[in-house]
Design a protein around this motif. Structure first.
Motif, PDB file in Angstrom:
ATOM      1  N   LYS A 432       0.846  -1.194   0.000  1.00  0.00           N
ATOM      2  CA  LYS A 432       0.000   0.000   0.000  1.00  0.00           C
ATOM      3  C   LYS A 432       0.878   1.240   0.000  1.00  0.00           C
ATOM      4  O   LYS A 432       2.066   1.156   0.305  1.00  0.00           O
ATOM      5  N   TYR A 433       0.283   2.381  -0.308  1.00  0.00           N
ATOM      6  CA  TYR A 433       1.071   3.621  -0.259  1.00  0.00           C
ATOM      7  C   TYR A 433       0.292   4.721   0.447  1.00  0.00           C
ATOM      8  O   TYR A 433      -0.943   4.730   0.485  1.00  0.00           O
ATOM      9  N   ILE A 434       1.065   5.647   1.031  1.00  0.00           N
ATOM     10  CA  ILE A 434       0.530   6.896   1.574  1.00  0.00           C
ATOM     11  C   ILE A 434       1.355   8.016   0.953  1.00  0.00           C
ATOM     12  O   ILE A 434       2.559   8.127   1.207  1.00  0.00           O
ATOM     13  N   MET A 435       0.728   8.835   0.122  1.00  0.00           N
ATOM     14  CA  MET A 435       1.395   9.964  -0.514  1.00  0.00           C
ATOM     15  C   MET A 435       0.989  11.261   0.187  1.00  0.00           C
ATOM     16  O   MET A 435      -0.193  11.466   0.492  1.00  0.00           O
ATOM     17  N   VAL A 436       1.952  12.135   0.439  1.00  0.00           N
ATOM     18  CA  VAL A 436       1.673  13.445   1.033  1.00  0.00           C
ATOM     19  C   VAL A 436       2.358  14.505   0.185  1.00  0.00           C
ATOM     20  O   VAL A 436       3.539  14.379  -0.143  1.00  0.00           O
ATOM     21  N   GLN A 437       1.605  15.552  -0.172  1.00  0.00           N
ATOM     22  CA  GLN A 437       2.175  16.590  -1.020  1.00  0.00           C
ATOM     23  C   GLN A 437       1.514  17.934  -0.739  1.00  0.00           C
ATOM     24  O   GLN A 437       0.286  18.032  -0.679  1.00  0.00           O
ATOM     25  N   LEU A 438       2.333  18.961  -0.554  1.00  0.00           N
ATOM     26  CA  LEU A 438       1.833  20.332  -0.432  1.00  0.00           C
ATOM     27  C   LEU A 438       1.269  20.764  -1.784  1.00  0.00           C
ATOM     28  O   LEU A 438       1.936  20.584  -2.809  1.00  0.00           O
ATOM     29  N   PRO A 439       0.057  21.321  -1.841  1.00  0.00           N
ATOM     30  CA  PRO A 439      -0.523  21.727  -3.130  1.00  0.00           C
ATOM     31  C   PRO A 439       0.115  23.011  -3.668  1.00  0.00           C
ATOM     32  O   PRO A 439      -0.513  24.060  -3.723  1.00  0.00           O
ATOM     33  N   GLU A 440       1.385  22.909  -4.060  1.00  0.00           N
ATOM     34  CA  GLU A 440       2.097  24.059  -4.594  1.00  0.00           C
ATOM     35  C   GLU A 440       1.450  24.492  -5.914  1.00  0.00           C
ATOM     36  O   GLU A 440       1.180  23.684  -6.793  1.00  0.00           O
ATOM     37  N   ALA A 441       1.236  25.790  -6.051  1.00  0.00           N
ATOM     38  CA  ALA A 441       0.568  26.316  -7.247  1.00  0.00           C
ATOM     39  C   ALA A 441       1.456  26.154  -8.474  1.00  0.00           C
ATOM     40  O   ALA A 441       2.676  26.305  -8.409  1.00  0.00           O
ATOM     41  N   SER A 442       0.849  25.830  -9.611  1.00  0.00           N
ATOM     42  CA  SER A 442       1.582  25.719 -10.880  1.00  0.00           C
ATOM     43  C   SER A 442       1.854  27.101 -11.447  1.00  0.00           C
ATOM     44  O   SER A 442       0.979  27.975 -11.426  1.00  0.00           O
ATOM     45  N   ASP A 443       3.045  27.303 -11.935  1.00  0.00           N
ATOM     46  CA  ASP A 443       3.395  28.559 -12.586  1.00  0.00           C
ATOM     47  C   ASP A 443       2.602  28.682 -13.887  1.00  0.00           C
ATOM     48  O   ASP A 443       2.440  27.711 -14.624  1.00  0.00           O
ATOM     49  N   GLU A 444       2.122  29.884 -14.158  1.00  0.00           N
ATOM     50  CA  GLU A 444       1.280  30.094 -15.345  1.00  0.00           C
ATOM     51  C   GLU A 444       2.005  29.806 -16.651  1.00  0.00           C
ATOM     52  O   GLU A 444       1.374  29.575 -17.679  1.00  0.00           O
ATOM     53  N   LYS A 445       3.336  29.809 -16.618  1.00  0.00           N
ATOM     54  CA  LYS A 445       4.114  29.585 -17.843  1.00  0.00           C
ATOM     55  C   LYS A 445       4.357  28.105 -18.108  1.00  0.00           C
ATOM     56  O   LYS A 445       4.839  27.746 -19.177  1.00  0.00           O
ATOM     57  N   THR A 446       4.051  27.248 -17.148  1.00  0.00           N
ATOM     58  CA  THR A 446       4.377  25.828 -17.284  1.00  0.00           C
ATOM     59  C   THR A 446       3.332  25.071 -18.098  1.00  0.00           C
ATOM     60  O   THR A 446       2.188  25.505 -18.252  1.00  0.00           O
ATOM     61  N   GLU A 447       3.763  23.906 -18.616  1.00  0.00           N
ATOM     62  CA  GLU A 447       2.855  23.036 -19.355  1.00  0.00           C
ATOM     63  C   GLU A 447       1.734  22.524 -18.456  1.00  0.00           C
ATOM     64  O   GLU A 447       0.614  22.310 -18.896  1.00  0.00           O
ATOM     65  N   ALA A 448       2.059  22.344 -17.166  1.00  0.00           N
ATOM     66  CA  ALA A 448       1.050  21.857 -16.220  1.00  0.00           C
ATOM     67  C   ALA A 448      -0.112  22.830 -16.120  1.00  0.00           C
ATOM     68  O   ALA A 448      -1.283  22.437 -16.180  1.00  0.00           O
ATOM     69  N   TYR A 449       0.194  24.116 -15.977  1.00  0.00           N
ATOM     70  CA  TYR A 449      -0.853  25.131 -15.848  1.00  0.00           C
ATOM     71  C   TYR A 449      -1.668  25.217 -17.137  1.00  0.00           C
ATOM     72  O   TYR A 449      -2.900  25.310 -17.110  1.00  0.00           O
ATOM     73  N   LYS A 450      -0.975  25.168 -18.264  1.00  0.00           N
ATOM     74  CA  LYS A 450      -1.666  25.241 -19.561  1.00  0.00           C
ATOM     75  C   LYS A 450      -2.589  24.044 -19.768  1.00  0.00           C
ATOM     76  O   LYS A 450      -3.603  24.142 -20.458  1.00  0.00           O
ATOM     77  N   ALA A 451      -2.204  22.904 -19.176  1.00  0.00           N
ATOM     78  CA  ALA A 451      -3.028  21.692 -19.321  1.00  0.00           C
ATOM     79  C   ALA A 451      -4.169  21.656 -18.306  1.00  0.00           C
ATOM     80  O   ALA A 451      -4.962  20.709 -18.299  1.00  0.00           O
ATOM     81  N   GLY A 452      -4.253  22.666 -17.427  1.00  0.00           N
ATOM     82  CA  GLY A 452      -5.357  22.749 -16.485  1.00  0.00           C
ATOM     83  C   GLY A 452      -5.066  22.261 -15.082  1.00  0.00           C
ATOM     84  O   GLY A 452      -5.978  22.170 -14.255  1.00  0.00           O
ATOM     85  N   TYR A 453      -3.799  21.947 -14.800  1.00  0.00           N
ATOM     86  CA  TYR A 453      -3.435  21.491 -13.458  1.00  0.00           C
ATOM     87  C   TYR A 453      -3.026  22.699 -12.615  1.00  0.00           C
ATOM     88  O   TYR A 453      -1.955  23.259 -12.796  1.00  0.00           O
ATOM     89  N   LYS A 454      -3.890  23.081 -11.692  1.00  0.00           N
ATOM     90  CA  LYS A 454      -3.650  24.295 -10.902  1.00  0.00           C
ATOM     91  C   LYS A 454      -2.541  24.121  -9.878  1.00  0.00           C
ATOM     92  O   LYS A 454      -1.891  25.089  -9.483  1.00  0.00           O
ATOM     93  N   ASN A 455      -2.334  22.905  -9.419  1.00  0.00           N
ATOM     94  CA  ASN A 455      -1.272  22.664  -8.448  1.00  0.00           C
ATOM     95  C   ASN A 455      -0.701  21.270  -8.635  1.00  0.00           C
ATOM     96  O   ASN A 455      -1.227  20.446  -9.389  1.00  0.00           O
TER      97      ASN A 455
END
Length: 627
Positions: A432-455
């Protein structure tokens, strides 16, 4: 690059410190105010006699260490709230994904997962001055806007880069990692192991911190991971192609030996030229690794030849060696000029891993990016993932076990979750796994932000979903190819429960007695915050009672009221109104170990006391609590 004018005169003190640093770099230290000169050390450097100063100790110190220790010890008032809409198979899965600051989350998990985790893998931000972001005190208006933009966290602390020119370059990094590691040790089983990825900027300090937290005697080793096969010609001195993984056990005395499963390549040097009934073997060293005069004795071969000892002597005493000759574990060479030690393949339990892990076997950064590209297409939403192969191999070191929990509290793009699922698919494991991650905001210039991933959490959760689907499809395709599709039954756990860090579910408004009026009294008619659900309350109760979040949760209807049961009869919770004696009689039949109601849920004060007494009579083993 900062194009703004400084508009200040030269800092003469800083200039002088830099000059001294050239001559005596060991005399420059970090303080709460930045770089300073350690005058005691400087005096010592300029003297041929011992200069009295602070008492010397062998330990790592930095400005902020005491605060870091206190930070780990301060209890949190926060809780976790379930997010069903982001989860997959919420009611049945044993995997956990948590959004929130890892230190706060670790505090919440202390009771529920105390001594329960077999493996921790973390890839904390490297202190390169660019990608490491630390928390600093911050007080400024417009906090909500700054939080939304990722400039401050939920505690109103500034998220700042950590340039090498900063006077607290190492200290800030150490202060952030120390309390997290301190709390993580509590989660490990006694034979549990932590793996920490790091580069050469802080590996020396991290080693000292881990020696302090886990104990120097529990240091297993340092794995050098060759993460790229390409030489970088833009480095000044050395093309850096490797990073490190520090490995510590909670108690090395009871931690089982690391072994990989053997491969055909591992076994290629074994054969059986003399038809030994014990099977395949290879020759082994007969020399003592160290000079031992007592092991320097002659051996007489069957034909009378005298075989002289090697320079360091034999590996065994004369009596032990004679026994090995008699059992035919030691044989004589055909010309009787020496002896041969047999190492049998049947006696090899796996293969001891090396501390140099080459990317061809354990994955590279290029492979890691390719894995994300397979899932997300050309617009890869994450820049620095680790390859799943690296983490898979770490989990494979526990070769005799495949049913344990892996925790990653810097989960990033959720590589660890992906690796656990892949490994389970390969060997039918139940990790099993337990993942923990701070919801760091995506930079507006990144591919992640352009693809709709806010954090970053949105990226991690989506990766798990896509990886799950890919693994399912691959298993089905293999079953069809092997002609086993009609019998194919996939029982692997592909789901995950999502939880989000938030403030307590309970009201936190307090008034002095003279401040009470009818309006404030109405606030306390319900001590639960508005908008909090029954599942929110259930989660907080599970954490407070030290129950793992992965336990199965079932919803029942008893006497027309909704009841949550956790792990069978381990915990029952009912947050409905109108709790009375009739309901108590029905729920007592279930014989729960613990049962929780809301204080305002009872029909009246008389009903509350009667319910308590009825449970004592009808279900003496039940422990009743009230929110």
């Amino acid at each position: 690059m900062n194009d703004k004018l400084d508009l200040q005169s030269t800092d003469i003190t800083a200039m002088n410190i830099d000059k001294i640093a050239v001559l005596f770099p060991n005399c420059v230290t970090e303080t709460a105010e930045g770089k300073k000169i350690d005058f005691d050390l400087l005096k010592q450097e300029l003297s041929t006699e011992i200069v009295e100063g602070n008492k010397e100790r062998y330990r790592l110190e930095w400005p902020g260490k005491r605060e870091a220790i206190v930070t780990a010890n301060i209890p949190t008032t926060k809780t976790l709230r379930p997010v069903r809409e982001d989860s997959v198979d919420f009611d049945t899965t044993e995997n956990i994904y948590i959004e929130g600051d890892n230190l706060e989350v670790l505090k919440l998990l202390q009771e529920s997962y105390l001594n329960k985790i077999k493996m921790i893998y973390i890839d904390p931000p490297y202190n390169t001055g660019n990608d490491f972001v630390y928390k600093d005190n911050f007080a400024k208006s417009g906090g909500e806007e700054l939080f939304e933009s990722g400039q401050i966290d939920e505690e109103n602390r500034k998220l700042s880069p950590n340039p090498k020119t900063d006077g607290r370059y190492h200290s800030d990094w150490l202060s952030n990692i120390y309390p997290v590691l301190k709390l993580s040790r509590n989660l490990l089983k006694d034979d549990g192991v932590i793996f920490i990825s790091i580069d050469d900027n802080e590996v020396h300090n991290l080693r000292k911190i881990c020696d302090e937290i886990f104990g120097e005697s529990n240091f297993i080793g340092c794995i050098t991971w060759k993460h790229t096969q390409q030489s970088k010609n833009d480095e000044r001195f050395l093309s850096r192609q490797s990073n490190y993984n520090l490995v510590y056990s909670k108690n090395i005395l009871i931690t089982k030996n690391f072994k990989f499963n053997r491969t055909e390549e591992d076994n290629k040097n074994y054969s059986n030229p003399d038809d030994d009934p014990k099977g395949f073997w290879r020759s082994g060293d007969v020399r003592s690794p160290n000079l031992r005069q007592t092991l320097k004795f002659q051996i007489i071969a069957p034909n009378g030849n005298i075989i002289n000892p090697p320079d360091n002597g034999w590996r065994w005493s004369e009596e032990v060696l004679k026994n090995k000759i008699q059992s035919k574990e030691i044989i004589f060479k055909n010309d009787n000029s020496g002896i041969i030690r047999k190492i049998y393949l049947s006696e090899q339990e796996g293969r001891t891993p090396e501390n140099l892990w080459d990317g061809n076997v354990f994955g590279t950064t290029r492979i890691a990016n390719s894995e994300l590209k397979e899932l997300f297409g050309d617009n890869v939403p994450f820049d620095t993932p680790k390859p799943t192969g690296l983490i898979q191999k770490m989990a494979e070191l526990f070769r005799t076990e495949n049913d344990f929990t892996v925790v990653d509290f810097y989960s990033g793009s959720a590589t660890t979750a992906h690796a656990v699922m892949k490994l389970n698919a390969e060997d039918d494991g139940n990790r099993k796994y337990i993942m923990v991650q701070l919801p760091e905001a995506s930079d507006e210039k990144t591919e992640a932000y352009k693809a709709g991933y806010k954090n970053i959490c949105e990226i991690g959760k989506e990766r798990i979903r896509r990886a799950s689907n890919k693994i399912k499809e691959e298993k089905i395709d293999k079953a069809k190819k092997d002609g086993l599709f009609s019998e194919f039954k996939d029982e692997q756990d592909y789901g995950f429960r999502v939880y989000r860090l938030d403030s307590s579910n309970m009201q936190d408004v307090y008034y002095k007695p003279q401040d009470y009026n009818q309006g404030t009294l109405d606030l306390f008619a319900d001590n639960v915050k508005e908008g909090r659900t029954a599942e929110d309350l259930l989660t907080q109760i599970m954490l407070d009672w030290g129950l793992p979040l992965s336990l199965p949760i079932e919803r029942k209807t008893i006497s027309g009221k909704e009841v949550y049961s956790v792990a069978g009869d381990s915990l029952y919770c009912c947050f409905d109104d109108g709790i009375d004696e009739a309901f108590a009689k029905e729920i007592a039949k279930e014989k729960p170990l613990r049962i929780v109601f809301r204080d305002k849920g009872f029909k009246d004060d008389t009903a509350k006391e009667n319910v308590k007494q009825l449970l004592k009579q009808l279900s003496a083993g039940s422990e009743m609590k009230v929110l």
